[in-house]
Design an enzyme around this catalytic site. Structure first.
Site, short mmCIF file in Angstrom:
data_model
loop_
_atom_site.label_atom_id
_atom_site.label_comp_id
_atom_site.label_asym_id
_atom_site.label_seq_id
_atom_site.Cartn_x
_atom_site.Cartn_y
_atom_site.Cartn_z
N CYS A 1 -0.08 -11.51 9.42
CA CYS A 1 -0.94 -11.89 10.53
C CYS A 1 -1.87 -10.75 10.94
CB CYS A 1 -0.08 -12.28 11.73
SG CYS A 1 1.20 -13.49 11.34
N ARG B 1 -2.26 -15.98 13.28
CA ARG B 1 -1.06 -16.26 12.49
C ARG B 1 -1.37 -16.82 11.10
NH1 ARG B 1 3.96 -20.52 13.48
NH2 ARG B 1 5.33 -19.57 11.92
N LEU B 2 -0.71 -16.23 10.09
CA LEU B 2 -0.65 -16.79 8.75
C LEU B 2 0.78 -17.27 8.57
CD1 LEU B 2 -1.96 -17.27 5.93
CD2 LEU B 2 -1.14 -15.00 5.29
N SER B 3 0.99 -18.58 8.51
CA SER B 3 2.33 -19.15 8.51
C SER B 3 2.98 -19.05 7.13
CB SER B 3 2.29 -20.61 8.95
OG SER B 3 1.73 -20.73 10.24
N ASN C 1 3.00 -8.45 12.75
CA ASN C 1 2.38 -8.70 11.45
C ASN C 1 3.35 -8.24 10.36
OD1 ASN C 1 0.74 -8.74 9.13
ND2 ASN C 1 -0.21 -6.78 9.64
N GLY C 2 3.79 -9.16 9.49
CA GLY C 2 4.65 -8.74 8.40
C GLY C 2 5.77 -9.72 8.12
N ASP D 1 11.32 -14.95 12.05
CA ASP D 1 11.79 -13.55 12.11
C ASP D 1 11.27 -12.82 13.33
OD1 ASP D 1 9.21 -13.66 11.13
OD2 ASP D 1 9.53 -12.30 9.45
N LEU E 1 1.31 -10.89 -9.68
CA LEU E 1 0.37 -10.21 -10.57
C LEU E 1 1.13 -9.81 -11.82
CD1 LEU E 1 -1.58 -7.92 -8.05
CD2 LEU E 1 -1.95 -10.33 -8.62
N SER F 1 3.60 -7.87 -6.07
CA SER F 1 2.84 -6.83 -6.77
C SER F 1 3.74 -5.61 -6.98
CB SER F 1 1.59 -6.46 -5.96
OG SER F 1 0.76 -5.56 -6.66
#
Length: 601
Positions: A2, A45-47, A69-70, A93, A251, A352
């Site tokens: 996020c 927010r990135l869900s 964020n994380g 979390d 990757l 990665s």
């Protein structure tokens, strides 16, 4: 994954909201704001875990506000431990972070396993935390009001004027990226890996909560025991990073790091879609053939993406804007294009292989430095000291021998670019030899005060803190989050890193083989062809592109106005780049020129 943003103190709502909107790419799924007089506390927010709206942030429990964020990979175990003392209402979390804080206070951070930038407001006290190995960024501006954000672009609107920070410039020229706490924007600072900040009563204080130097050395001296321990920790690290409520990709180069990650994922029953980069008309930089062989051996689906000079040049300005400040890593452009494709395919999480080289001694130069270190034990070296003091060469090896005979610090990160003597020759200012050591001093002091004595530990320690955290991880975070993708790095698990710092360091290099321990760990899962491939790295034809497109001329154009460098010496470097010399020096000057033109001219 996020974007976090906040203001403690006076603010203009419209300006605050506009600054917050510059972070939308870090979290396009929801934007939450808690505000009152002298408080603007927000979250994009990135869900990834628990996409339900009840897990949206900022999270408000009792008198605590959280913007995080994380990913906390051990949150389920912590939740089970804390469930008797806290009434959980979500499966996220982030709620576990608050529960842990209520039980342990600021010590809660020591219970977390993962990557994070955390802003936690408890009544009138603000805490900011950056994870142990620097995977997630956190910047702040301590002025009329205290402002923090995940990226610099959200803070620049609050600067009264734009000035270049001289320490950022000098450390960037030396080490590819500004060293903490400096950024190129005077007034804006960043937390270093393993640090936290407390802001109360208009006063900010930064402290360190984690240091790899605190690990007791030589706990394990038996190679088989070390391999067994590290194998289990690596398996565990990869397993916990496969947890997601959205699709995960990986990757895949032709090397051992990404192949190992995918092999262990398969061992856990997960077959990841893999991605590889290739370069049109520049086969010498291409890893598609090797990556295809690795994918076929492992039974993985592999998607290769080919980019051209037009693709690279067309994306470069956008990428340098994304980075906010100069970062000397030309791989940021092709990596940006790779993540662009991954996003189009619908992935929100990518694994990665960052960190493997620093932990397992994957750079051949580590072994060369250890050989050079041995020269310090020569009894009769005064004439050599005099020789190197009276003769100057741009040759990097010359600089290394000079340091040994001068009895000064030899290894100054794998990302050392311009030496102090090179800067003195190039810049229109007096740069004293060893001046750049001031940017390494706090790290070197901690190393020398610790129980660790083997210089190879210093190599790993400073590279993890600067070459990795401020260079590679900065690149990875910005270009992946520009496409709203969370990047996960299993080798950079703090338990795995701590374990490596606790073994006899000779186990990593006594065989004279790069990544000797990792190769032993991976041998049951990979074939000899993969294990024995020569390291290629994420190389790309950036200098050919820069020269062919004539964009390299920007360096002279900007220097005419800024007057930072001597024209004749600048000409020498640019001329050398035509024959393949000083390539990264020139890319660094180009990136710097782009930033200066945008912000200062």
């Amino acid at each position: 994954m996020c974007g976090i943003f906040g203001i403690i103190g006076e603010y203009e709502e419209e300006k605050a909201r506009k600054a917050l909107s510059s972070l939308t790419h870090r979290g396009p799924d929801f934007c939450g704001i808690t505000q009152s007089k002298n408080l603007f506390f927000a979250h994009h927010r990135l869900s990834i875990i628990d996409a339900h709206s009840h897990s949206n942030q900022p999270l408000h429990v009792k008198n605590i506000l959280l913007s995080f964020n994380g990913e906390i990979y051990n949150f389920k175990e912590l939740k089970q431990e804390l469930t008797c003392e806290f009434e959980f209402k979500t499966q996220s979390d982030s709620e576990v972070i608050i529960a842990a804080y209520l039980k342990w206070g600021v010590e809660f951070v020591n219970h977390l396993r993962g990557m994070f930038a955390i802003a936690l407001l408890d009544d009138d006290t603000l805490y900011l935390f950056r994870d142990r190995l620097g995977k997630k960024p956190l910047f702040y501006l301590d002025g009329k009001s205290f402002i923090f954000a995940s990226e610099i672009k959200a803070l620049t609107p609050f600067l009264s004027n734009i000035e270049m920070d001289d320490d950022a410039l000098m450390s960037y020229l030396s080490f590819l990226a500004p060293t903490p706490p400096f950024t190129f924007f005077k007034g804006i600072k960043k937390l270093a890996a393993g640090e936290y900040l407390t802001f109360k009563d208009s006063h900010a204080e930064v402290k360190r909560y984690f240091d790899l130097m605190d690990n007791k050395p030589n706990v394990i001296a038996n190679k088989d025991e070390a391999v067994y321990m590290l194998e289990n920790l690596l398996q565990e690290s990869i397993d916990i990073r496969l947890s997601s409520d959205v699709p995960i990709a990986s990757l895949l180069s032709g090397g051992i790091d990404s192949a190992t990650i995918n092999a262990y994922a398969l061992k856990n029953g997960v077959s990841l879609q893999t991605y590889t980069l290739g370069y049109k008309e520049f086969a010498k930089y291409d890893e598609r053939v090797n990556a295809k062989e690795s994918a076929e051996f492992l039974g993985l689906k592999n998607q290769d993406i080919e980019i051209s000079q037009d693709d690279f040049i067309g994306a470069s300005d956008k990428v340098l804007d994304t980075l906010d400040e100069p970062l000397n890593d030309p791989a940021s452009v092709p990596l940006y294009l790779l993540f662009e494709k991954i996003k189009r395919d619908g992935y929100k999480v990518v694994l990665s292989g960052e960190g493997s080289d620093e932990l397992f001694l994957g750079y051949r130069q580590y072994f060369e430095y250890l050989d050079i270190e041995s020269l310090s034990k020569l009894n009769n070296k005064n004439w050599l000291k005099k020789y190197f003091r009276s003769n100057f060469s741009k040759n990097r090896e010359w600089e290394h021998y000079k340091r040994i005979f001068d009895e000064t610090l030899l290894f100054r990160t794998s990302g050392e670019n311009f030496t102090d003597l090179q800067k003195n020759e190039l810049m229109k200012r007096n740069v004293k030899d060893n001046q750049s050591l001031k940017y390494l001093k706090s790290y070197r002091d901690r190393f020398e005060k610790s129980l660790h004595a083997d210089e190879s530990i210093w190599y790993s320690y400073i590279d993890l803190n600067l070459f990795q955290a401020e260079h590679f991880l900065t690149k990875l975070d910005r270009v992946s989050m520009a496409h709203s993708i969370e990047s996960r790095t299993p080798f950079l698990d703090h338990k795995l890193a701590s374990a490596i710092f606790s073994i006899d360091p000779k186990l990593r290099y006594e065989d004279g083989v790069t990544k000797a321990l990792l190769k032993k760990i991976s041998k049951p899962h990979l074939n000899e062809k993969i294990l024995s491939r020569k390291k290629k790295g994420f190389s790309n034809p950036y200098m050919e592109y820069l020269i062919n497109s004539k964009k390299i001329e920007l360096i002279h154009e900007v220097n005419k106005q800024s007057g930072l460098f001597k024209k004749d010496k600048l000409d020498e470097y640019i001329k050398g780049s035509n024959s393949g010399n000083f390539k990264q020096h020139i890319w660094g000057l180009y990136v710097l020129s782009v930033w200066i033109k945008k912000w200062l001219l």
